[in-house]
Motif scaffolding. Structure first.
Motif, PDB file in Angstrom:
ATOM      1  N   ALA A 164      13.538  10.711 -12.843  1.00 58.92           N
ATOM      2  CA  ALA A 164      13.241  11.840 -13.713  1.00 58.92           C
ATOM      3  C   ALA A 164      14.489  12.685 -13.956  1.00 58.92           C
ATOM      4  N   ASP A 165      15.589  12.377 -13.278  1.00 58.74           N
ATOM      5  CA  ASP A 165      16.858  13.056 -13.499  1.00 58.74           C
ATOM      6  C   ASP A 165      16.775  14.559 -13.256  1.00 58.74           C
ATOM      7  N   LEU A 166      16.116  14.945 -12.173  1.00 59.71           N
ATOM      8  CA  LEU A 166      15.989  16.364 -11.849  1.00 59.71           C
ATOM      9  C   LEU A 166      17.224  16.861 -11.116  1.00 59.71           C
ATOM     10  N   LYS A 167      17.450  18.169 -11.246  1.00 55.67           N
ATOM     11  CA  LYS A 167      18.563  18.818 -10.572  1.00 55.67           C
ATOM     12  C   LYS A 167      18.025  19.726  -9.467  1.00 55.67           C
ATOM     13  N   ALA A 168      18.861  20.039  -8.522  1.00 50.16           N
ATOM     14  CA  ALA A 168      18.472  20.923  -7.414  1.00 50.16           C
ATOM     15  C   ALA A 168      17.800  22.176  -7.956  1.00 50.16           C
ATOM     16  N   LYS A 169      16.781  22.608  -7.258  1.00 45.44           N
ATOM     17  CA  LYS A 169      15.985  23.810  -7.568  1.00 45.44           C
ATOM     18  C   LYS A 169      14.931  23.573  -8.652  1.00 45.44           C
ATOM     19  N   GLU A 170      14.917  22.406  -9.316  1.00 48.61           N
ATOM     20  CA  GLU A 170      13.858  22.135 -10.284  1.00 48.61           C
ATOM     21  C   GLU A 170      12.593  21.740  -9.530  1.00 48.61           C
ATOM     22  N   TRP A 171      11.469  21.829 -10.226  1.00 43.76           N
ATOM     23  CA  TRP A 171      10.161  21.592  -9.600  1.00 43.76           C
ATOM     24  C   TRP A 171       9.692  20.156  -9.780  1.00 43.76           C
ATOM     25  N   LEU A 172       9.301  19.533  -8.677  1.00 41.20           N
ATOM     26  CA  LEU A 172       8.660  18.227  -8.681  1.00 41.20           C
ATOM     27  C   LEU A 172       7.276  18.376  -8.071  1.00 41.20           C
ATOM     28  N   ALA A 173       6.250  17.972  -8.810  1.00 45.40           N
ATOM     29  CA  ALA A 173       4.893  17.937  -8.261  1.00 45.40           C
ATOM     30  C   ALA A 173       4.594  16.504  -7.834  1.00 45.40           C
ATOM     31  N   ILE A 174       3.892  16.364  -6.730  1.00 48.06           N
ATOM     32  CA  ILE A 174       3.474  15.043  -6.255  1.00 48.06           C
ATOM     33  C   ILE A 174       1.968  15.074  -6.067  1.00 48.06           C
ATOM     34  N   VAL A 175       1.260  14.303  -6.893  1.00 46.85           N
ATOM     35  CA  VAL A 175      -0.193  14.187  -6.781  1.00 46.85           C
ATOM     36  C   VAL A 175      -0.471  13.042  -5.808  1.00 46.85           C
ATOM     37  N   GLY A 176      -1.211  13.347  -4.743  1.00 42.69           N
ATOM     38  CA  GLY A 176      -1.389  12.387  -3.653  1.00 42.69           C
ATOM     39  C   GLY A 176      -0.295  12.580  -2.616  1.00 42.69           C
ATOM     40  N   SER A 177       0.168  13.818  -2.494  1.00 44.68           N
ATOM     41  CA  SER A 177       1.319  14.139  -1.646  1.00 44.68           C
ATOM     42  C   SER A 177       1.092  13.903  -0.162  1.00 44.68           C
ATOM     43  N   GLY A 178      -0.150  13.836   0.260  1.00 44.58           N
ATOM     44  CA  GLY A 178      -0.428  13.692   1.683  1.00 44.58           C
ATOM     45  C   GLY A 178      -0.703  12.274   2.122  1.00 44.58           C
ATOM     46  N   GLY A 179      -0.377  11.310   1.284  1.00 39.98           N
ATOM     47  CA  GLY A 179      -0.559   9.912   1.650  1.00 39.98           C
ATOM     48  C   GLY A 179       0.750   9.294   2.116  1.00 39.98           C
ATOM     49  N   GLY A 234       3.339   9.634  -0.694  1.00 38.77           N
ATOM     50  CA  GLY A 234       3.500  11.034  -1.064  1.00 38.77           C
ATOM     51  C   GLY A 234       4.346  11.825  -0.087  1.00 38.77           C
ATOM     52  N   HIS A 235       4.070  11.677   1.201  1.00 39.16           N
ATOM     53  CA  HIS A 235       4.841  12.473   2.163  1.00 39.16           C
ATOM     54  C   HIS A 235       6.293  12.017   2.228  1.00 39.16           C
ATOM     55  N   LEU A 236       6.541  10.749   1.962  1.00 40.92           N
ATOM     56  CA  LEU A 236       7.927  10.277   1.891  1.00 40.92           C
ATOM     57  C   LEU A 236       8.613  10.850   0.653  1.00 40.92           C
ATOM     58  N   GLY A 237       7.866  10.922  -0.452  1.00 43.80           N
ATOM     59  CA  GLY A 237       8.402  11.519  -1.669  1.00 43.80           C
ATOM     60  C   GLY A 237       8.801  12.962  -1.467  1.00 43.80           C
ATOM     61  N   ILE A 238       7.990  13.702  -0.735  1.00 46.86           N
ATOM     62  CA  ILE A 238       8.320  15.106  -0.432  1.00 46.86           C
ATOM     63  C   ILE A 238       9.656  15.176   0.306  1.00 46.86           C
ATOM     64  N   GLN A 239       9.814  14.332   1.315  1.00 48.38           N
ATOM     65  CA  GLN A 239      11.033  14.368   2.120  1.00 48.38           C
ATOM     66  C   GLN A 239      12.274  14.000   1.298  1.00 48.38           C
ATOM     67  N   PHE A 240      12.144  12.978   0.444  1.00 50.22           N
ATOM     68  CA  PHE A 240      13.265  12.600  -0.424  1.00 50.22           C
ATOM     69  C   PHE A 240      13.602  13.727  -1.390  1.00 50.22           C
ATOM     70  N   ALA A 241      12.571  14.325  -1.994  1.00 55.45           N
ATOM     71  CA  ALA A 241      12.780  15.397  -2.966  1.00 55.45           C
ATOM     72  C   ALA A 241      13.463  16.600  -2.319  1.00 55.45           C
ATOM     73  N   LYS A 242      13.014  16.961  -1.131  1.00 53.36           N
ATOM     74  CA  LYS A 242      13.623  18.093  -0.422  1.00 53.36           C
ATOM     75  C   LYS A 242      15.089  17.783  -0.082  1.00 53.36           C
ATOM     76  N   ALA A 243      15.378  16.545   0.294  1.00 50.26           N
ATOM     77  CA  ALA A 243      16.751  16.155   0.597  1.00 50.26           C
ATOM     78  C   ALA A 243      17.648  16.278  -0.635  1.00 50.26           C
ATOM     79  N   VAL A 247       0.960   9.347  -7.045  1.00 52.00           N
ATOM     80  CA  VAL A 247       0.785   8.220  -6.132  1.00 52.00           C
ATOM     81  C   VAL A 247      -0.673   8.080  -5.708  1.00 52.00           C
ATOM     82  N   SER A 248      -1.552   8.814  -6.380  1.00 55.85           N
ATOM     83  CA  SER A 248      -2.983   8.754  -6.079  1.00 55.85           C
ATOM     84  C   SER A 248      -3.693   7.837  -7.062  1.00 55.85           C
ATOM     85  N   ASP A 249      -4.644   7.073  -6.564  1.00 55.47           N
ATOM     86  CA  ASP A 249      -5.435   6.225  -7.459  1.00 55.47           C
ATOM     87  C   ASP A 249      -6.793   6.853  -7.779  1.00 55.47           C
ATOM     88  N   ALA A 250      -6.953   8.129  -7.451  1.00 52.14           N
ATOM     89  CA  ALA A 250      -8.201   8.824  -7.788  1.00 52.14           C
ATOM     90  C   ALA A 250      -8.366   8.846  -9.305  1.00 52.14           C
TER      91      ALA A 250
END
Length: 142
Positions: free
Chosen positions: A1-16, A19-28, A83-86
């Motif tokens: 998505a070519d985001l820059k530091a401080k931009e917002w990333l939402a993760i739907v299904g973040s607790g799977g 999802g939780h790996l995506g959070i960690q990568f995004a924060k890094a 990352v949710s299949d709901a």
């Protein structure tokens, strides 16, 4: 998505698992992360993984969108990963993404959840014909 530091990333299904790996990568990468999940353990895992904002999807789509707009000063997330299949997850992902933002779909999506106002990036987890149907399909809104 070519985001820059401080931009917002939402993760739907973040607790799977993804999802939780995506959070960690995004924060890094210095991104601000909005975790959206519909399970108590998923919400807790999103917090533990470092999401800046955690939203319970069981509150309903309107409440989720309102909360995302509140924390993003009315804009919506710069990009969203689903990352949710709901059944409603892809529509939620589109709805929380800013106008002309990017929604990356990892879980399988129905073609009826694609939208004109959000660029849908395909995934190798979907077959080429299915991805083509998703991208070819247009609908008025999420």
């Amino acid at each position: 998505a070519d985001l820059k530091a401080k931009e917002w990333l939402a993760i739907v299904g973040s607790g799977g698992g993804l999802g939780h790996l995506g959070i960690q990568f995004a924060k890094a990468l210095g991104l601000q992360v909005i975790g959206i999940d519909a399970r108590d353990e998923g919400l807790q895992l999103s917090r533990t993984a470092g999401a800046d904002v955690v939203i319970d999807a069981r509150r309903g789509n309107e409440a989720v969108v309102a909360e995302v707009h509140k924390v993003t000063n009315g804009a919506g997330a710069d990009a969203t990963v689903n990352v949710s299949d709901a059944k409603s997850a892809a529509a939620t992902a589109c709805a929380v993404t800013k106008l002309h933002g990017v929604m990356v779909q990892i879980a399988q999506v129905s073609p009826h959840n694609a939208t004109d106002s959000t660029r849908l990036d395909s995934t190798l987890l979907s077959s080429h014909p299915r991805t083509r149907r998703i991208l070819d399909h247009r609908m008025l809104s999420c």
